[in-house]
Design an enzyme around this catalytic site. Structure first.
Site, PDB file in Angstrom:
ATOM      1  CG  ASP A 145      30.999  89.125  27.551  1.00 26.74           C
ATOM      2  OD1 ASP A 145      31.569  90.222  27.680  1.00 26.74           O
ATOM      3  OD2 ASP A 145      30.981  88.271  28.461  1.00 26.74           O
ATOM      4  CB  SER A 150      32.338  91.463  31.809  1.00 30.75           C
ATOM      5  OG  SER A 150      32.927  90.721  30.767  1.00 30.75           O
ATOM      6  CD  GLN A 164      32.953  93.522  28.443  1.00 29.68           C
ATOM      7  OE1 GLN A 164      34.046  93.002  28.638  1.00 29.68           O
ATOM      8  NE2 GLN A 164      31.916  92.841  27.984  1.00 29.68           N
TER       9      GLN A 164
END
Length: 287
Positions: free
Chosen positions: A205, A229, A279
């Site tokens: 991430d 996110s 993502q």
């Protein structure tokens, strides 16, 4: 938090009984809980309900609310299926009775099969040629924007070396990709594959939305854009060790409607494809 042991301790949840677990948080410089931490803790929770001969092969998740750094996160694991080769789990993370994150994950026994993989870019600069975030802080700290300097000043258990370092004083548009070498700090010789996958999930991430920013970097950055996110997916392929640098390689096929998409691969230095990720993130210009 400066070593791999401290990171492992952060991701190792406290069992509360009946597939319920609890974990604490550590800031990476944001006022909210780092998404990678929630992802990795959710994988830890799911693994606690999985037979020892099965290993994560994919996860798909959504971030629903910003996490509070001061409040423990509770994780509940629902055992959706235990088949002959695969197990499926659903993990729900909550704070103060409110769901902040959901994840579905699949776990697979080891099986033999045919093989291929995409190749690593062999022309890419090696980590020995590059500066780490710590090096940048030492060399350019007096000239960096306040927010960037504060972010780089946070102690981390991972060392990052971006292949391309933009000049924050002269921002310009860049190709929509991001390549970053990373290495785990501290003693990590005895980590099992499950723990290594949790750590890799945590790292996945970091840096990912940079690829979506780069095409508009002359005007937009993390300082003048609201970011978060929205979802995160990973696919795990081959076993690996943290005994050398690894490459996080992302590209962004699209940014539109205040959302940016990034996807990519994680390689060992010798080119073995370990995992892939995708993502979508909120990228809303501040008015």
């Amino acid at each position: 938090m400066q070593t791999s042991k401290e990171l492992v301790d952060l991701l190792d949840l406290t069992a509360l009984g009946e597939n319920n677990f609890s974990g604490n948080s550590y800031t990476i410089g944001s006022p909210h809980v780092f998404g990678g931490q929630v992802l990795a803790q959710a994988v830890n929770a799911a693994y606690r309900t999985i037979p020892e001969n099965r290993f994560i092969n994919s996860l798909h998740s959504y971030f629903l609310e910003a996490g509070d750094l001061t409040v423990p996160i509770n994780y509940h694991v629902a055992e959706m299926r235990n088949g002959g080769s695969f197990s499926t789990r659903r993990v729900t993370a909550s704070q103060n009775g409110k769901t902040i994150f959901i994840m579905a994950a699949s776990f697979h026994i080891k099986e033999d099969g045919f093989e291929h993989q995409t190749a690593i870019d062999k022309s890419i600069k090696q980590p020995e040629e590059l500066m780490s975030w710590e090096d940048m802080l030492v060399q350019f700290g007096d000239f960096l924007p306040k927010s960037t300097k504060a972010f780089l000043s946070i102690k981390r258990p991972i060392e990052f070396k971006p292949v391309r370092v933009p000049n924050p004083m002269e921002p310009k548009d860049l190709p929509a990709n991001e390549d970053v070498w990373f290495r785990l700090k501290g003693d990590h010789k005895d980590l099992d594959i499950r723990t290594k996958q949790e750590i890799l999930t945590y790292i996945s991430d970091y840096n990912v939305l940079n690829a979506a920013f780069n095409s508009n970097a002359s005007a937009h950055n993390f300082g003048n854009t609201q970011t978060a996110s929205l979802d995160h997916s990973m696919w795990f392929f081959r076993e690996f060790d943290f005994n050398d640098w690894m490459l996080f390689s992302a590209e962004s096929p699209n940014a539109f409607g205040a959302r940016g998409l990034a996807k990519g691969n994680i390689f060992t230095r010798d080119g073995k494809l370990v995992a892939s990720f995708a993502q979508e993130g909120l990228m809303r210009p501040k008015k």
